[in-house]
Design a protein around this motif. Sequence first.
Motif, mmCIF file in Angstrom:
data_model
loop_
_atom_site.group_PDB
_atom_site.id
_atom_site.type_symbol
_atom_site.label_atom_id
_atom_site.label_comp_id
_atom_site.label_asym_id
_atom_site.label_seq_id
_atom_site.Cartn_x
_atom_site.Cartn_y
_atom_site.Cartn_z
ATOM 1 N N VAL A 144 0.838 -1.202 0.000
ATOM 2 C CA VAL A 144 0.000 0.000 0.000
ATOM 3 C C VAL A 144 0.873 1.253 0.000
ATOM 4 O O VAL A 144 0.664 2.184 -0.777
ATOM 5 N N VAL A 148 1.380 4.285 -2.829
ATOM 6 C CA VAL A 148 1.318 5.731 -2.604
ATOM 7 C C VAL A 148 2.586 6.399 -3.134
ATOM 8 O O VAL A 148 2.534 7.409 -3.832
ATOM 9 N N ILE A 183 -3.022 6.684 -16.050
ATOM 10 C CA ILE A 183 -4.332 6.870 -16.670
ATOM 11 C C ILE A 183 -4.301 6.429 -18.126
ATOM 12 O O ILE A 183 -5.206 5.769 -18.616
ATOM 13 N N TYR A 265 -5.247 -1.687 -6.316
ATOM 14 C CA TYR A 265 -6.330 -1.081 -5.553
ATOM 15 C C TYR A 265 -5.980 0.349 -5.153
ATOM 16 O O TYR A 265 -6.787 1.266 -5.267
ATOM 17 N N VAL A 266 -4.751 0.535 -4.712
ATOM 18 C CA VAL A 266 -4.343 1.845 -4.227
ATOM 19 C C VAL A 266 -4.159 2.838 -5.379
ATOM 20 O O VAL A 266 -4.571 3.989 -5.292
ATOM 21 N N ASN A 269 -7.483 1.496 -8.503
ATOM 22 C CA ASN A 269 -8.730 0.818 -8.143
ATOM 23 C C ASN A 269 -9.329 0.093 -9.348
ATOM 24 O O ASN A 269 -10.537 -0.054 -9.452
ATOM 25 N N ASN A 271 -9.539 1.138 -12.316
ATOM 26 C CA ASN A 271 -10.062 2.023 -13.366
ATOM 27 C C ASN A 271 -9.121 2.045 -14.571
ATOM 28 O O ASN A 271 -7.980 1.630 -14.491
ATOM 29 N N TYR A 272 -9.610 2.582 -15.652
ATOM 30 C CA TYR A 272 -8.821 2.729 -16.875
ATOM 31 C C TYR A 272 -8.254 1.393 -17.360
ATOM 32 O O TYR A 272 -7.135 1.307 -17.842
ATOM 33 N N TYR A 282 -12.564 -8.835 -5.122
ATOM 34 C CA TYR A 282 -12.832 -7.956 -3.990
ATOM 35 C C TYR A 282 -14.143 -7.201 -4.191
ATOM 36 O O TYR A 282 -14.973 -7.111 -3.291
ATOM 37 N N ARG A 283 -14.334 -6.680 -5.399
ATOM 38 C CA ARG A 283 -15.569 -5.926 -5.656
ATOM 39 C C ARG A 283 -16.789 -6.827 -5.597
ATOM 40 O O ARG A 283 -17.825 -6.443 -5.070
ATOM 41 N N PHE A 286 -17.217 -7.481 -1.682
ATOM 42 C CA PHE A 286 -17.494 -6.419 -0.724
ATOM 43 C C PHE A 286 -18.399 -5.306 -1.243
ATOM 44 O O PHE A 286 -19.015 -4.614 -0.455
ATOM 45 N N THR A 287 -18.470 -5.104 -2.548
ATOM 46 C CA THR A 287 -19.434 -4.094 -2.989
ATOM 47 C C THR A 287 -20.713 -4.733 -3.487
ATOM 48 O O THR A 287 -21.792 -4.308 -3.131
ATOM 49 N N ALA A 288 -20.572 -5.778 -4.313
ATOM 50 C CA ALA A 288 -21.795 -6.425 -4.794
ATOM 51 C C ALA A 288 -22.333 -7.391 -3.750
ATOM 52 O O ALA A 288 -23.475 -7.818 -3.841
ATOM 53 N N LYS A 289 -21.520 -7.743 -2.760
ATOM 54 C CA LYS A 289 -21.887 -8.693 -1.700
ATOM 55 C C LYS A 289 -22.404 -9.999 -2.292
ATOM 56 O O LYS A 289 -23.394 -10.558 -1.841
#
Lengths: 323, 454
Positions: A144, A148, A183, A265-266, A269, A271-272, A282-283, A286-289
Amino acid sequence: MIADRILLTLAATAVIVVAGWAYLRLGDRALAALPHGAYRRLVPWLFAAPAVAMVLLTLAAPALITVVWSFFGADGGFEGLANYAQTLSDEVTRIALRNTVLWVVLLPTLAVLVGLAIAVLADRVRYGALVKAALFLPIAISAVAAGVIWSFMYDYQPPGAAQTGTLNAVVTALGGEPVSWIIDTATNNYALIGATLWTQAGFAMVIFDAALRSVPGELLEAARLDGASEWAAFRHVTLPFLMPTVVVVATTMTVVALKAFDIVYVMTNGNYGTDVLSTVMYRALFTAKDNGLAGAVATILMLTVAPIMIANVRQFRRETGAA
Amino acid sequence: MNLRHRATALVAPGAAAIAVVTVLAACSTSESARPAEEPAADDAAVAAAQDAAREAAGGEELGGSVTMLGVLGGEELDAFLSVVAPFEDATGIEVQYEGTRDFAAVLQTRVDGGNPPDLVATPAIGEMSALAEQGELVDLNGVVDAAVLSANYPASMLETGTAGGELFGLYNTVNLGGLIWYDPSRYDGPTEPASWDELQAWARDKAAQGETPWCVGLESGAASGWPAADFIDEILLRQAGPEFHRAWREGAEPWTSPQVKQAFETYGEMIADGMVYGGTTTVLSTDFSQAANPMFADEPGCSLIQQATFMGGIITDAFPDLVPGEDLDFFPAPDFNPEHPGIASISGEILGMITETPQSAALTRYLASTEAGTLIAATGRWLSPNVTVAADAYEDPFLRRAQEVLTEAEGTYPLGNSLMPQSEVDAFWQSGLAFAQNPGDLDAILQGIEDARG
């Protein structure tokens, strides 16, 4: 409250230690009562049993549950292979699969090349220890934090503005246009792999460094006396000795590549177009469960890793067997 | 929603370092330069809060502790803890706040694992509503007095926290959305434009002269894209009207409907090339908390930035020499549609209860009190949802004005993306990035979110 918890932890530790000691002591006594042959056969199991139980409990059972999950829908109904069909037909998963393949090809290759090059070359120079230390340090940094740090390295400012990102500062100093590394779809996956390489190359180097010590010096000397060039000596003497190590490093890095998550992820995430299988998992979880969908992705990931792990273990056995 | 984003971003791994740097920089400088930054609530307010806390605890020194899971970290958490401190002092109850960047994941794991926190405070109201439907949340109607609820909270806010007749959540802090921040010493455009078109006409003129009017930053770690989603949400609310907005967020109107498409397109005109500082790549790679920086450069990169109330604090943290009102000010985004005038949007953190204990009930009653609301206002970070909080409790000039805007609004509605399920919210956030990158793919992008609705 915190004091309570510390006490509880200490008490639990004490209980575990005492219980473990009692288990071994009493188990050994009990087995000692058996005939000598039986004792010799059974006593290794006495020692291995707790570890085996732990592995079954924390590794095999969850893995099995995950596989079972993958056949069920989010609402709990049995759906057979629907989750697999859904995830494999999904555009995002396909991009993730493509990227995972890219990771699996590039990361081990680069880690082997960089690790081997530094290990071999740094051996020849006075400040070699310094170089090795510098390459080794990033291992101590969590993924992580590395994400950064590399976000700053890859930072982008519009053309004309002061470039705060190290890479773009270099690029613009050389007269180029700033690149939006994480990006731009032409560079972003490589940028993420590069950041991971930074955290892993040191590991490869250390392994190669150790392996280099096993190359017999007299063989190299003989080769040189026979007129072999440095490259030829490396190619025909050192490299064959290092081959098993290359396999170990490459398989380890393959596993790292398949597990890639934190950095992606960091930094983006997913994207792109930078998703990898683990971010998709993970999605889903934890997001769609959707335990089933996540289970399916996890199972796919597991099935991909398994052959590589088997190859790695075989290699390890061959080496220790030979030693 | 903004609170979540802000908080998520503050602790989210991607933005963490940036935010930490900002916060650290702010720590050392903001206090002297801006005394109103962290106004310690005056003693009378603290004493009143202690009385309210004792009353909330039924007049007893209860002792024990309450565990609370939320999204706050850093200075925001300190501000919230300062609101809770009088409660702890008066009742002897220890409040253990756990702030996490991955609220949904941590909460789910702890609920599944049989170790849930007593209280949760989150901007993800949709998540809370889902929990309520699973029967995991306590009906707050049985915890806080009905008279207190009706006296302290606007009906619309209670309605937002209600599902199936049960009150699952109470607003704790509020942000006013849809503000346009500018530098009065440099900005020469309309500050009270009659319509969005008028403002955009000015912006297009600016762009034609070669100056970029807008600054936009969509990067925010794992929550990247939310600033776009929030404003598109706001545009849709005020362009298509609250009725459509409600139908849309509840799933009765598809993402592919022309109204949603129009809201995206309106936003697209704002972030088109030539209209934003640095173009699309800069928009995508700039952290939202740093998006305003070019506005205050020696040669300003832009004149306007759209963001909710908390942006004032972020900007003054980064530029402590700015004088509020002289170098930094805001006006509410004008109406997008004359048929739906004077609408304000809010986002905020909602407080829910998973385990009812005397301690958690006392804390909930305390946070619902006027006295605690006054302390929330005094932190200078949030608006209090509590209508009984006196206007002069706000020492921060931006918050005071925001509160006026809020009270003068003809209608106040929550942003839709705080009320949706997380998978849909994620798709919405990501659509903001995809749309900024490829505005031509709008139909496919909208279809993608519609599919994510599942």
